[in-house]
Design a protein around this motif. Structure first.
Motif, PDB file in Angstrom:
ATOM      1  N   THR A 198       0.831  -1.203   0.000  1.00  0.00           N
ATOM      2  CA  THR A 198       0.000   0.000   0.000  1.00  0.00           C
ATOM      3  C   THR A 198       0.862   1.249   0.000  1.00  0.00           C
ATOM      4  O   THR A 198       1.874   1.314   0.685  1.00  0.00           O
ATOM      5  CB  THR A 198      -1.012  -0.031   1.163  1.00  0.00           C
ATOM      6  OG1 THR A 198      -1.874   1.118   1.060  1.00  0.00           O
ATOM      7  CG2 THR A 198      -0.348  -0.018   2.528  1.00  0.00           C
ATOM      8  N   THR A 199       0.446   2.249  -0.791  1.00  0.00           N
ATOM      9  CA  THR A 199       1.303   3.424  -0.983  1.00  0.00           C
ATOM     10  C   THR A 199       0.513   4.603  -1.533  1.00  0.00           C
ATOM     11  O   THR A 199      -0.558   4.431  -2.115  1.00  0.00           O
ATOM     12  CB  THR A 199       2.428   3.083  -1.998  1.00  0.00           C
ATOM     13  OG1 THR A 199       3.394   4.138  -2.029  1.00  0.00           O
ATOM     14  CG2 THR A 199       1.893   2.894  -3.407  1.00  0.00           C
ATOM     15  N   SER A 200       1.079   5.794  -1.343  1.00  0.00           N
ATOM     16  CA  SER A 200       0.566   6.959  -2.073  1.00  0.00           C
ATOM     17  C   SER A 200       1.460   7.208  -3.294  1.00  0.00           C
ATOM     18  O   SER A 200       1.288   8.188  -4.008  1.00  0.00           O
ATOM     19  CB  SER A 200       0.530   8.190  -1.167  1.00  0.00           C
ATOM     20  OG  SER A 200       1.783   8.407  -0.570  1.00  0.00           O
ATOM     21  N   GLY A 201       2.413   6.327  -3.508  1.00  0.00           N
ATOM     22  CA  GLY A 201       3.261   6.407  -4.700  1.00  0.00           C
ATOM     23  C   GLY A 201       4.350   7.447  -4.569  1.00  0.00           C
ATOM     24  O   GLY A 201       4.605   7.980  -3.489  1.00  0.00           O
ATOM     25  N   MET A 202       5.000   7.740  -5.656  1.00  0.00           N
ATOM     26  CA  MET A 202       6.077   8.718  -5.637  1.00  0.00           C
ATOM     27  C   MET A 202       5.487  10.117  -5.459  1.00  0.00           C
ATOM     28  O   MET A 202       4.578  10.502  -6.187  1.00  0.00           O
ATOM     29  CB  MET A 202       6.869   8.675  -6.947  1.00  0.00           C
ATOM     30  CG  MET A 202       7.520   7.321  -7.244  1.00  0.00           C
ATOM     31  SD  MET A 202       8.711   6.765  -6.008  1.00  0.00           S
ATOM     32  CE  MET A 202       9.996   7.983  -6.202  1.00  0.00           C
ATOM     33  N   ALA A 203       6.028  10.854  -4.487  1.00  0.00           N
ATOM     34  CA  ALA A 203       5.570  12.229  -4.287  1.00  0.00           C
ATOM     35  C   ALA A 203       5.785  13.030  -5.557  1.00  0.00           C
ATOM     36  O   ALA A 203       6.791  12.841  -6.253  1.00  0.00           O
ATOM     37  CB  ALA A 203       6.345  12.859  -3.133  1.00  0.00           C
ATOM     38  N   TRP A 204       4.853  13.895  -5.879  1.00  0.00           N
ATOM     39  CA  TRP A 204       4.941  14.847  -7.007  1.00  0.00           C
ATOM     40  C   TRP A 204       4.928  14.149  -8.373  1.00  0.00           C
ATOM     41  O   TRP A 204       5.362  14.697  -9.372  1.00  0.00           O
ATOM     42  CB  TRP A 204       6.164  15.777  -6.899  1.00  0.00           C
ATOM     43  CG  TRP A 204       6.727  15.988  -5.527  1.00  0.00           C
ATOM     44  CD1 TRP A 204       8.023  15.868  -5.156  1.00  0.00           C
ATOM     45  CD2 TRP A 204       6.021  16.400  -4.339  1.00  0.00           C
ATOM     46  NE1 TRP A 204       8.180  16.140  -3.821  1.00  0.00           N
ATOM     47  CE2 TRP A 204       6.965  16.465  -3.288  1.00  0.00           C
ATOM     48  CE3 TRP A 204       4.683  16.688  -4.052  1.00  0.00           C
ATOM     49  CZ2 TRP A 204       6.626  16.823  -1.975  1.00  0.00           C
ATOM     50  CZ3 TRP A 204       4.343  17.040  -2.746  1.00  0.00           C
ATOM     51  CH2 TRP A 204       5.311  17.108  -1.743  1.00  0.00           C
ATOM     52  N   LYS A 205       4.453  12.910  -8.388  1.00  0.00           N
ATOM     53  CA  LYS A 205       4.292  12.172  -9.655  1.00  0.00           C
ATOM     54  C   LYS A 205       3.289  12.909 -10.557  1.00  0.00           C
ATOM     55  O   LYS A 205       2.521  13.751 -10.077  1.00  0.00           O
ATOM     56  CB  LYS A 205       3.768  10.763  -9.333  1.00  0.00           C
ATOM     57  CG  LYS A 205       2.395  10.773  -8.615  1.00  0.00           C
ATOM     58  CD  LYS A 205       2.011   9.415  -8.040  1.00  0.00           C
ATOM     59  CE  LYS A 205       0.690   9.511  -7.263  1.00  0.00           C
ATOM     60  NZ  LYS A 205       0.340   8.241  -6.578  1.00  0.00           N
ATOM     61  N   MET A 206       3.245  12.560 -11.821  1.00  0.00           N
ATOM     62  CA  MET A 206       2.219  13.110 -12.706  1.00  0.00           C
ATOM     63  C   MET A 206       0.858  12.586 -12.269  1.00  0.00           C
ATOM     64  O   MET A 206       0.765  11.439 -11.807  1.00  0.00           O
ATOM     65  CB  MET A 206       2.475  12.687 -14.161  1.00  0.00           C
ATOM     66  CG  MET A 206       3.671  13.366 -14.784  1.00  0.00           C
ATOM     67  SD  MET A 206       4.071  12.676 -16.402  1.00  0.00           S
ATOM     68  CE  MET A 206       2.692  13.292 -17.356  1.00  0.00           C
TER      69      MET A 206
END
Ligand code: SD4
Length: 301
Positions: free
Chosen positions: A178-186
């Protein structure tokens, strides 16, 4: 039979996430229930910049969450780019159990979650919004590892994704990521965490693997699947993770000098191993003998 149980997780907060999962395993519960409980802890109770409600948003200031869950029998479910729902791992489980599909994304995932009774709520924290406004001043997407900080033990370089693998008392495996993914991703970018085979893979016959780091590298290599398949060929969990890291280096020799990629694996015998591209990857291991072990993986750099 309880001595067989084991729970492993990525990063230092994995120690606490493991406790939530261990309660289930120690009580004779399933590995699947255990990893859902552990991931829910990370999504709800932990506040870090890469998981759940405290995650950093994308470059447009929108927090989008990715999660997957997989049972050792091959069943799996995932959600990607999910907004305003606090427990993506539980939505992923519902996708697995209540739909003919494996993955739902974006609006459709949210619609399904609401239909299933999950509350829609605003998740972005004031701290995350502030960090995003600060980032906007330069607005550069640079997930590179910082060479100086990388020398610090337990250095995460903004990688806080929870990958969790569990073996229950009956010898069955499950995993969640579980993740919010890479910060500042597209906006719309999906990483490895909700992609079965990339950020997570589990097979009761062999073992399980999960990943953290820059997800594009895991997707390119179907990396968690690769780790499990290497274990199938007889490799130890650590050796399988090392070989998967070597693939990243061979395919992307330049990029691999500055990006972090980490793998964690657990085989059906309860043996654990990990390997990372860069120094600083720690993982938590919990079993009947010791519930709060935190180990550092070996790495290429
Ligand atoms: C991603 N693998 O979205 C995730 C990010 C991550 O710790 O692991 N951060 O690419």
């Amino acid at each position: 039979a309880q001595a067989r149980g084991k729970v492993v997780s990525t990063w230092d907060f994995g120690v606490e996430a493991n406790q939530a999962a261990w309660k289930v395993v120690a009580g004779g519960g399933s590995a699947l229930d255990a990893v859902e409980a552990g991931a829910r802890w990370a999504e709800g109770d932990l506040c870090n910049s890469t998981v759940g409600r405290c995650g950093n948003p994308d470059r447009d200031g929108v927090l989008t969450l990715d999660a997957s869950i997989m049972d050792g029998d091959g069943r799996c479910g995932a959600v990607a780019a999910l907004q305003d729902i606090a427990h993506p791992v539980s939505v992923a489980r519902r996708v697995m159990e209540k739909t003919p599909h494996v993955m739902l994304v974006g609006e459709g995932a949210q619609q399904f979650a609401v239909e299933q009774g999950f509350a829609k709520e605003k998740l972005l924290t004031p701290e995350a919004e502030k960090a995003w406004r600060e980032w906007l001043k330069t607005a550069k997407y640079q997930p590179q590892i910082n060479a100086e900080r990388a020398k610090l033990p337990g250095n995460k370089e903004n990688h806080d994704t929870l990958g969790m693998l569990a073996l229950d008392a009956s010898g069955k495996l499950a995993g969640a990521c579980t993740t919010s993914g890479m910060a500042w991703k597209m906006h719309g970018r999906v990483g490895d965490s909700p992609i079965v085979g990339a950020g997570l893979y589990v097979d009761n016959d062999i073992g399980a693997a999960t990943a953290s780091g820059v997800g594009e590298e895991m997707i390119r290599n179907a990396a968690s699947f690769l780790v499990v398949e290497l274990m199938r060929q007889g490799r130890s969990p650590e050796d399988a993770c090392r070989e998967a890291i070597d693939r990243v280096v061979r395919k992307r020799p330049q990029a691999s000098k500055t990006l972090q990629v980490c793998f964690l694996a657990l085989n059906k015998h309860g043996e654990v191993g990990a390997f990372a591209l860069h120094k600083g990857f720690v993982y938590a291991v919990c079993d009947a003998a010791k519930q709060d072990a935190l180990l550092e993986s070996r790495s290429v750099y």
